[in-house]
Design an enzyme around this catalytic site. Structure first.
Site, PDB file in Angstrom:
ATOM      1  N   HIS A 196       0.845  -1.193   0.000  1.00 17.77           N
ATOM      2  CA  HIS A 196       0.000   0.000   0.000  1.00 17.77           C
ATOM      3  C   HIS A 196       0.878   1.238   0.000  1.00 17.77           C
ATOM      4  O   HIS A 196       1.870   1.300   0.709  1.00 17.77           O
ATOM      5  CB  HIS A 196      -0.895   0.017   1.245  1.00 17.77           C
ATOM      6  CG  HIS A 196      -1.895   1.127   1.195  1.00 17.77           C
ATOM      7  ND1 HIS A 196      -3.106   1.007   0.546  1.00 17.77           N
ATOM      8  CD2 HIS A 196      -1.845   2.396   1.662  1.00 17.77           C
ATOM      9  CE1 HIS A 196      -3.760   2.155   0.629  1.00 17.77           C
ATOM     10  NE2 HIS A 196      -3.014   3.013   1.302  1.00 17.77           N
TER      11      HIS A 196
ATOM     12  N   ASP B 125     -14.793   3.382   6.722  1.00 15.52           N
ATOM     13  CA  ASP B 125     -13.754   4.261   6.177  1.00 15.52           C
ATOM     14  C   ASP B 125     -14.342   5.193   5.128  1.00 15.52           C
ATOM     15  O   ASP B 125     -13.988   6.373   5.071  1.00 15.52           O
ATOM     16  CB  ASP B 125     -12.606   3.443   5.579  1.00 15.52           C
ATOM     17  CG  ASP B 125     -11.518   4.362   5.043  1.00 15.52           C
ATOM     18  OD1 ASP B 125     -10.988   5.164   5.829  1.00 15.52           O
ATOM     19  OD2 ASP B 125     -11.225   4.313   3.834  1.00 15.52           O
TER      20      ASP B 125
ATOM     21  N   ARG C  88     -13.843  13.511   6.779  1.00 15.39           N
ATOM     22  CA  ARG C  88     -12.501  14.084   7.002  1.00 15.39           C
ATOM     23  C   ARG C  88     -12.143  15.028   5.869  1.00 15.39           C
ATOM     24  O   ARG C  88     -11.564  16.095   6.085  1.00 15.39           O
ATOM     25  CB  ARG C  88     -11.456  12.963   7.094  1.00 15.39           C
ATOM     26  CG  ARG C  88     -11.524  12.197   8.398  1.00 15.39           C
ATOM     27  CD  ARG C  88     -10.701  10.921   8.320  1.00 15.39           C
ATOM     28  NE  ARG C  88      -9.305  11.172   8.066  1.00 15.39           N
ATOM     29  CZ  ARG C  88      -8.467  10.301   7.476  1.00 15.39           C
ATOM     30  NH1 ARG C  88      -8.911   9.127   7.097  1.00 15.39           N
ATOM     31  NH2 ARG C  88      -7.222  10.607   7.299  1.00 15.39           N
TER      32      ARG C  88
ATOM     33  N   SER D  27      -7.434   4.269   8.774  1.00 12.31           N
ATOM     34  CA  SER D  27      -8.071   4.215   7.453  1.00 12.31           C
ATOM     35  C   SER D  27      -7.342   3.198   6.559  1.00 12.31           C
ATOM     36  O   SER D  27      -7.961   2.326   5.942  1.00 12.31           O
ATOM     37  CB  SER D  27      -8.033   5.618   6.825  1.00 12.31           C
ATOM     38  OG  SER D  27      -8.277   5.586   5.451  1.00 12.31           O
TER      39      SER D  27
ATOM     40  N   LYS E 256      -8.432  -1.221   5.868  1.00  9.81           N
ATOM     41  CA  LYS E 256      -8.654  -1.783   4.528  1.00  9.81           C
ATOM     42  C   LYS E 256      -7.662  -2.916   4.242  1.00  9.81           C
ATOM     43  O   LYS E 256      -8.017  -3.949   3.679  1.00  9.81           O
ATOM     44  CB  LYS E 256      -8.533  -0.683   3.464  1.00  9.81           C
ATOM     45  CG  LYS E 256      -9.726   0.269   3.497  1.00  9.81           C
ATOM     46  CD  LYS E 256      -9.580   1.429   2.533  1.00  9.81           C
ATOM     47  CE  LYS E 256      -8.579   2.435   3.005  1.00  9.81           C
ATOM     48  NZ  LYS E 256      -8.612   3.756   2.432  1.00  9.81           N
TER      49      LYS E 256
HETATM   50  N1  URA Z   1      -5.077   6.871   2.140  1.00 13.74           N
HETATM   51  C1  URA Z   1      -6.105   6.285   2.788  1.00 13.74           C
HETATM   52  O1  URA Z   1      -6.602   5.242   2.388  1.00 13.74           O
HETATM   53  N2  URA Z   1      -6.580   6.884   3.893  1.00 13.74           N
HETATM   54  C2  URA Z   1      -6.059   8.026   4.398  1.00 13.74           C
HETATM   55  O2  URA Z   1      -6.521   8.491   5.411  1.00 13.74           O
HETATM   56  C3  URA Z   1      -4.993   8.626   3.705  1.00 13.74           C
HETATM   57  C4  URA Z   1      -4.500   8.018   2.575  1.00 13.74           C
END
Ligand code: URA
Length: 435
Positions: free
Chosen positions: A83, A162, A169, A184, A188
């Site tokens: 990621h 999220d 946010r 966040s 995932k």
């Molecule tokens: N990427 C994400 O998935 N969430 C965040 O809060 C920032 C970057």
């Protein structure tokens, strides 16, 4: 329990309990807690932070809001994920996942779309004609089994908390908080169920984390949460003071990734991609990071990684002829070549603003759910550290959108910073933190 008491507790800097975090997250997803109370809590978290236990509890509560997967159980083999925290010109997934797949490591990857000034792998991949990124779960697993990796968009049932919290946010200036970014991303990643995760934590002007200390804190927070969930995690802190590679956009980045797999890759993109691939192979148990690096280099130069990407593209419905005829990715209706107005060494390229120029050309979304122009973007001809003469080509702007290309040209020129003397190039890979 009331939302008011929980907000007040966090506002005063006290630690929330696991029950309180679970209760308010569940209530927000179900609609019982209104946006204004969740916004107030998010702002209190921005100001007062969260302890590791609170961050972990928030991550768990978010995971529990949706479906979870165990791909390695379905595939009978270890699965590794990667990621990126978000950057400009970041096409590493299109290089790294095929390398790992060609080395025999499964990478079932769910990716996102562009966010603000940052790009997203799904938007880039969709520049390939016919390629489908919304796969059913069984398609996702079967493409992974056959090609060694699959790249799919996130389904609505993956961490719905999220989606709701992120939208809030975005609208309440509460994105750049370490515990909120950590929960966040990790919710995932953990919900998708890989056995090991390599995190590319971007640092610099084009990243969410603008300075090294914050990036290191974010990396450590994510590794801690991953470890608590029993996963092997490695974080690689990488430079986002300049755009990664020489292309920013969608089709133009796909071309750069394919060229990298054919053996022609800008230095920074090569270094970061190889480091990420070696760390992924290492946590998959293929040996030390050094041994895995040698394996990744061999796999890349043998052309096996290119074949893996071609296979995955075909299986996801894409036209793999585009690998050998880039015009199939679409030909931009406008191209503007931009030359330098002075002699000098390029000492910097404003990174976040590069993302905004690319967005203005049509490569990103100006409004949520808006369309993007796959042909739009920037192809740099010069990068940081290069010497440029007056009149020499700095780069090309490409677009098929109805945008103000004169304004884009001016903004593009303003991205470049010059000096009269050569400076040492910044390191692409800043630090590796292994759990
Ligand atoms: N990427 C994400 O998935 N969430 C965040 O809060 C920032 C970057």
């Amino acid at each position: 329990m009331t939302a008011y008491d929980i907000i007040m507790k966090k506002r005063r800097g006290s630690e929330l309990s696991q029950e309180e975090i679970e209760w308010i997250t569940t209530g927000f997803v179900s609609g019982d807690i209104p946006d204004y109370q969740m916004s107030a809590l998010l702002m209190a978290i921005c100001f007062n932070g969260m302890t590791p236990e609170e961050t972990s509890a928030l991550t768990t509560a978010m995971i529990n809001s949706g479906d979870t997967y165990s791909p390695s159980k379905e595939l009978g083999k270890i699965c590794i994920d990667k990621h990126s925290t978000g950057g400009i010109g970041d096409k590493t997934t299109l290089i790294v996942a095929p390398i790992c797949a060609a080395c025999g490591v499964y990478v079932p990857k769910m990716s996102g779309r562009g966010l603000g000034h940052t790009g997203g792998t799904i938007d880039k991949l969709e520049a390939i004609p016919g390629l489908r990124t919304s796969l059913t779960h069984s398609e996702f697993i079967s493409v992974t089994r056959e090609a060694g990796f699959a790249i799919s968009g996130q389904t609505g049932s993956l961490v719905p908390a999220d989606k709701k919290i992120y939208a809030l946010r975005n609208a309440t200036a509460t994105v750049d908080s370490i515990p909120l970014i950590c929960s966040s991303i990790m919710s995932k990643k953990l919900a998708t169920g890989a056995d090991g995760i390599v995190l590319d934590v971007k640092v610099g002007d084009g990243a969410f984390m603008k300075n090294y200390d914050d990036a290191e804190k974010l990396a450590e927070a994510m590794i801690r949460v991953g470890k608590l969930a029993g996963k092997k995690c490695t974080a690689v802190l990488t430079n986002m003071e300049k755009p990664l590679g020489m292309a920013v956009g969608n089709a133009v980045e796909v071309v750069e990734a394919i060229e990298a797999l054919k053996g022609s890759c800008p230095e920074d993109l090569y270094e970061i991609s190889l480091t990420l691939a070696s760390e992924m192979l290492a946590i998959a148990g293929l040996g030390s990071p050094e041994k895995c690096r040698a394996l990744a280099i061999d796999t890349l130069s043998s052309g096996k990684a290119l074949k893996a990407l071609e296979k995955m593209v075909k299986l996801q419905g894409g036209d793999a002829k585009a690998f050998y005829d880039y015009s199939l990715l679409g030909v931009p209706t406008h191209t503007r070549e931009v030359v330098s107005e002075r002699d000098g060494y390029i000492s910097g390229i404003s990174c976040e603003k590069t993302g905004l120029v690319s967005l203005g050309l049509g490569a990103g979304r100006k409004v949520k759910g808006g369309n993007i122009d796959p042909t739009a973007g920037i192809i740099f001809n010069k990068t940081v550290g290069d010497f440029v003469k007056k009149g020499e080509l700095l780069g090309k702007l490409v677009t098929s959108s109805n945008c103000d290309i004169d304004a884009a040209e001016k903004d593009f020129k303003d991205l470049f910073h010059f000096s009269d003397t050569a400076r040492e190039k910044a390191q692409s890979v800043i630090k590796i933190i292994r759990s």
